[in-house]
Each structure stands twice: as C-alpha cells, then as structure tokens.
Motif scaffolding. Structure first.
Motif, short mmCIF file in Angstrom:
data_model
loop_
_atom_site.label_atom_id
_atom_site.label_comp_id
_atom_site.label_asym_id
_atom_site.label_seq_id
_atom_site.Cartn_x
_atom_site.Cartn_y
_atom_site.Cartn_z
N GLU A 1 0.92 -1.31 0.11
CA GLU A 1 0.10 -0.06 0.03
C GLU A 1 0.88 1.19 -0.01
OE1 GLU A 1 -2.51 -0.42 3.34
OE2 GLU A 1 -4.06 -1.79 2.12
N ALA A 2 2.07 1.36 0.92
CA ALA A 2 2.75 2.33 0.87
C ALA A 2 3.45 2.64 -0.62
CB ALA A 2 3.81 2.18 2.01
N LEU A 3 3.87 1.34 -1.16
CA LEU A 3 4.57 1.71 -2.37
C LEU A 3 3.39 2.14 -3.64
CD1 LEU A 3 6.96 0.96 -4.45
CD2 LEU A 3 6.04 -1.43 -4.63
N ALA A 4 2.29 1.47 -3.60
CA ALA A 4 1.34 1.92 -4.50
C ALA A 4 0.92 3.42 -4.29
CB ALA A 4 0.07 1.30 -4.38
N ALA A 5 0.96 3.97 -2.89
CA ALA A 5 0.34 5.40 -2.90
C ALA A 5 1.72 6.09 -3.61
CB ALA A 5 0.50 5.65 -1.29
N ARG A 6 2.94 5.81 -3.25
CA ARG A 6 4.00 6.60 -3.90
C ARG A 6 4.05 6.52 -5.19
NH1 ARG A 6 9.00 5.53 -5.90
NH2 ARG A 6 9.11 3.62 -5.00
N LEU A 7 3.84 5.37 -6.06
CA LEU A 7 3.86 5.30 -7.39
C LEU A 7 2.59 6.01 -7.99
CD1 LEU A 7 4.76 1.51 -7.87
CD2 LEU A 7 6.35 3.71 -7.73
N ARG A 8 1.36 5.90 -7.36
CA ARG A 8 0.25 6.83 -7.93
C ARG A 8 0.83 7.99 -7.90
NH1 ARG A 8 -3.00 3.31 -3.94
NH2 ARG A 8 -3.63 1.61 -5.03
N ARG A 9 1.14 8.61 -7.00
CA ARG A 9 1.49 10.08 -6.54
C ARG A 9 2.67 10.49 -7.57
NH1 ARG A 9 2.82 9.65 -1.86
NH2 ARG A 9 5.08 9.68 -2.07
N GLU A 10 3.61 9.80 -7.83
CA GLU A 10 4.81 10.08 -8.36
C GLU A 10 4.68 9.93 -9.98
OE1 GLU A 10 8.31 9.23 -5.29
OE2 GLU A 10 8.24 7.96 -7.16
#
Length: 268
Positions: A44-53
C-alpha cells in the motif's frame, strides 16, 4: 518494448527488493500495475508513492503464493485481465542452512514458491498472450542455478528450473509473438538474505538492487532471452550455450557410447 499494446504489468514479490524496483521502473514507463506479495502494508505504501509520482493505476493482490488458495486469484487475474501485458515472476526464497539441515517442509516451501507458483502463473497467462500475439514474461532466476559450487543446493536447483523453463518457453512462444526473459542476478542487496537466515556481515560484496533491475531492463529492451547483469564478457555465456548445443546431436543414439560399452579381450 514498444510493441506491448496493453500497458499493465503484474509483479510478484512486489513489496520490497527486486519486485518493488521493477514496479517503480514500469510505473515510470507509464505502465499500470498489479502488485502481488504477502505484505499488504508495504504494498500500500509503494502503491501510494507510485500513484503520486507516476500517475498510474496500482492494484494490490495480497497473496502467499505457496498457498494454492491464495495463488488461484492471481492466476485468474492473469487469465482474464486483458490489460496485463507483462508478468514479472519475481517472488522467491532461500534458506541459509545446508541441505541436510533443511526440513522437508522448508524444502517444499522453497520449491513451491520458486518453481510451482512461477510456472503456474506463467501457465495462466501464456495462452492469452499467444492468442493476442503479444506479451512478455520476466522470470527471475539466479547465477546460483549455474553454479552448484555455491552450495545452495535446493535454491540453486529451483533457479536452474527457472532458467530451463525460460529457455523452453522462448523456443515455444517467441515465434508466436511472446517474449520471455530470464534474469540471473548474482548477490544483490535485498531483504531476502536476512529473511533466509544469512549474516549480512559475512556476505560478499552485493550489487545494489536498483542497478540490478536497471541492467535487467536494458536486456529486456534488447529482447535478450538470458540476462546476467554481473557478467562482463557476454561471450562467456555464448561459449557456454554453444557447448551445450554442440552435445545435442549426440544425445539421441541407439547404442551406448563406446566408453560405456563392455570391452572384451581374448583369454589365452
């Protein structure tokens, strides 16, 4: 690879290490993602970063791939999600102890994750890729699969399986438009070492995971079947593979080789 029409990559073992970096790199290339691993919090942390970036869509499938009930939904997603054009078969594990010290359950878990789950996922997606005449699989093997001298007997055997599987799939699927790559890392700085019980301080120099994946993706873009990021002289692989192929005509014989035939002599 610009010929992949549907821009979604499914990555196993995606919560950390090699899988997480593959997810990052494909997101930067504009691919939507399906992340598969046991650790939902990290995904979830990785997904949030990739969606944001990167502005990509990221789905999460929490699964222990050694459990057939949890593996099944991942297989189904690969069969039915027409957007997925890349499978990154990365999930894997090892054990630091020697073969005689490994329990049957430990050995079985390594085999189930490193080979059974990998081949089932490949089997789930291959028919759809063939029908589309398009798609790619990246199978993470290891140089250990070429070097029993390293002493990781079961782990190395599973990685040799992955190498052979990839070579076979390449011969079968490449004429049908499907690209299959085996990546053979050497020692790489990931958490798998500590999870497997290794003393990090006792290990040799390790390649950084970002460098490993970036090198592997250069091989991917070149459509290499076998990519060994740490091998400086590619001719060594070509020589090795040519020696293997040179034996093939001699395998299918109706008689044993002379060196295995009984030698008789006249007795005086």
């Amino acid at each position: 690879m610009s010929n992949l029409i549907n821009q979604t990559a499914l990555v196993t073992g995606a919560s950390t290490g090699i899988g997480a970096v593959y997810a990052d790199r494909f997101a930067k290339r504009g691919y939507d993602l399906v992340l598969v691993a046991r650790d939902r919090t990290r995904m979830e942390a990785l997904a949030a970063r990739l969606r944001r970036e990167s502005g990509v869509t990221v789905d999460i499938l929490q699964a222990d791939l050694t459990n057939v009930d949890e593996l099944a939904p991942v297989e189904e997603r690969l069969r039915t999600d027409m957007r997925i054009s890349i499978l990154v078969n990365n999930a894997g594990a090892s054990i630091a102890s020697s073969f005689v010290d490994q329990s049957p359950d430990e050995v079985t878990k390594i085999i189930n994750l490193n080979t059974t789950a990998l081949v089932r996922l490949a089997s789930a997606v291959a028919p759809r890729f063939v029908k589309a005449g398009n798609g790619a699989m990246i199978n993470i093997s290891s140089v250990v699969g070429l070097a029993p001298e390293f002493g990781l007997t079961v782990y190395g055997a599973t990685k040799a399986f992955v190498l052979f599987l990839t070579q076979g799939l390449h011969l079968e699927l490449e004429p049908k438009g499907v690209y299959v790559q085996a990546v053979l890392p050497a020692a790489t700085r990931t958490e798998v070492w500590e999870r497997s019980g290794w003393d990090m301080n006792a290990l040799p120099l390790l390649m950084e995971v970002d460098e490993l994946v970036d090198a592997a993706l250069i091989g991917f873009d070149r459509r290499e079947t076998i990519t060994i990021p740490s091998l400086s002289d590619v001719e060594q692989w070509h020589t090795f593979d040519a020696a293997r192929q040179s034996m093939i005509p001699n395998f299918n014989q109706v008689h044993a080789a002379d060196r295995y035939r009984l030698v008789t002599s006249d007795q005086s």
